[in-house]
Write a protein that holds these residues in place. Sequence first.
Motif, short mmCIF file in Angstrom:
data_model
loop_
_atom_site.label_atom_id
_atom_site.label_comp_id
_atom_site.label_asym_id
_atom_site.label_seq_id
_atom_site.Cartn_x
_atom_site.Cartn_y
_atom_site.Cartn_z
N ASN A 1 -10.04 12.50 -3.12
CA ASN A 1 -11.09 11.48 -3.00
C ASN A 1 -11.25 11.03 -1.55
OD1 ASN A 1 -12.02 10.45 -5.90
ND2 ASN A 1 -9.85 10.98 -6.00
N PRO A 2 -11.67 11.93 -0.67
CA PRO A 2 -11.80 11.55 0.74
C PRO A 2 -12.79 10.40 0.95
CG PRO A 2 -12.89 13.65 0.31
CD PRO A 2 -12.08 13.33 -0.91
N TYR B 1 0.82 3.75 -3.01
CA TYR B 1 -0.08 4.89 -3.17
C TYR B 1 0.58 6.21 -2.79
CZ TYR B 1 -4.23 1.94 -3.81
OH TYR B 1 -5.16 1.05 -4.30
N TYR C 1 0.81 -1.21 0.00
CA TYR C 1 0.00 0.00 0.00
C TYR C 1 0.85 1.27 0.00
CZ TYR C 1 -4.15 -2.84 0.63
OH TYR C 1 -5.16 -3.75 0.44
N LEU D 1 -5.32 10.82 -3.95
CA LEU D 1 -5.95 10.33 -2.72
C LEU D 1 -6.66 11.46 -1.99
CD1 LEU D 1 -3.19 7.96 -1.27
CD2 LEU D 1 -5.05 7.41 -2.82
N LEU D 2 -6.00 12.61 -1.87
CA LEU D 2 -6.59 13.72 -1.13
C LEU D 2 -7.83 14.27 -1.81
CD1 LEU D 2 -3.34 15.61 -0.04
CD2 LEU D 2 -4.76 14.04 1.31
N ALA E 1 -11.74 2.83 2.66
CA ALA E 1 -10.60 2.05 3.14
C ALA E 1 -10.64 1.92 4.65
CB ALA E 1 -9.30 2.71 2.69
N ALA E 2 -11.01 3.01 5.34
CA ALA E 2 -11.11 2.95 6.80
C ALA E 2 -12.20 1.99 7.24
CB ALA E 2 -11.38 4.34 7.34
N LYS F 1 -13.05 7.75 -0.85
CA LYS F 1 -12.30 6.49 -1.02
C LYS F 1 -11.49 6.17 0.23
CE LYS F 1 -13.53 5.54 -5.26
NZ LYS F 1 -14.30 4.32 -5.59
N LEU F 2 -10.92 7.20 0.85
CA LEU F 2 -10.18 6.98 2.09
C LEU F 2 -11.13 6.50 3.19
CD1 LEU F 2 -7.86 10.13 2.05
CD2 LEU F 2 -7.30 7.78 1.37
#
Length: 484
Positions: free
Chosen positions: A213-214, A203, A200, A210-211, A220-221, A216-217
């Motif tokens: 697309n909060p 990434y 990972y 990534l930032l 993942a959480a 998507k984060l």
Amino acid sequence: MPNSASDGAPCDLAVVGAGPAGLAAAVTAADLGLRVTLLDAGERPGGQYYRRPAPDLGATRPEVLHHDWAAFATREAALRAHASAGRITHLPLHHVWTVVPAGTELLLHAVAGPEEEAVAVRARAVLLATGAFERQLPFPGWTLPGVIGAGGAQAMLKGGLVLPGRRIVVAGSGPLLLAVAGSLAAAGATVAAVVEAAAYTAYAGRLPALLRNPGKLGEAATYGGAMLRHGIRLLTRHAVTEAHGADRVEAVTVARLDRQWRPVPGTGRRVPCDALAVGHGLVPQLELATGLGCATRLGADGAVALEVDARQRTSVPGVWSAGETGGIGGARLALVEGEIAAHTIAGRPVPAALGRQRARLRAFAEAMGAAHRPGAGWTGWLREDTEVCRCEEVPVGPIREAVRDLGAGDARTVKLLTRAGMGWCQGRMCGPAVAALAGRDPDPDRRPLSCPVPLRRLAELSDDQAVSSGSCRTRAGQDPKGTT
């Protein structure tokens, strides 16, 4: 003569595939005043992503097995409303096997239902939303009963409320593994480990995507929290390099990988299990598009995808694409691209918010694809007797011999020399592996038929319907089984 699903004037838009992209496109196009025909191989809309149990199974809350169910439910309700009003003709259990130009229109040929009745649909524009299938990389023992695709395990659970086993290892690469592991554990299975071949940390170089697309984060959480609750081990930069068992898988060997995905000697360990769910991401399903001559590109994940512009247009006039056909990106991106395509086809401006969402989600998809792209060293876990093409039972040895000694420099030549890829699945299962063993990136499939078709249906085509069927008939005449 085939039955016509578009008697009289052609429809404004024919959509192939009723998954997230196709469903969103059909509903949005109907909202904008177009007359739409929606063809889908499935019995109910939703595609592979929003797969549901059969009604007779009595599932009362199928939504608990899905992410973002509300987005689907809203569009399914709109589909029913448009169908009742005659704005959408929904044709389930219709397998479109080719699309050919017919003057200023496009002609779609399909076989429908268990009797494989012939259906022809005429349309002024076509949107291809055919989705994707799972990428498999072979390893010793992968043909044992109990070894299934990661997506297949999820389909068994969503569609049949069935677990593939009680103690399951989930392996391969890509975010799908986390979703599968969480679903299986929530349904009562013991997930012994999630074995992720990538790291990972890959990434880290895509931090801006990534930032942006909060959400998507947040996903993942959520997956991480589920794994913690169920006590599931996550092994990154590891792979299942062998499955063991007699009549069924009983254990797997898990080994650490180097940065090129080569197994590190001495790191293998056995993990007992009665099922293995394994997959290395998804591959766009492009047969209809490449049969039309649509231009393709090699994605960040190493898979062939369609070239589309910001309005979802392919290189072929009158043909649009949305969702996984343009590169693997997930359901949310597919919904957005379906709506963008509908606006474009209807001659309307694309809402700026949709364009921004597409750019943001597509950037994340590229980051995800690059992070989980298989490394060239994965072939190091193969033995000479490891079966690569399951349909034709072709092992690694003859493929390597064709490349090393017979001059095969691409997957097509390997196929001609070894029959790898000539079976029932036509290389969908083994194609990426054969290309890798040939030392090449995968080539786009170009074939006149996207699925098996009874010979009688080809014989029924008139000359004006079979615009490009000369090669179809030649090939059909070589097939003694009655289908091609």
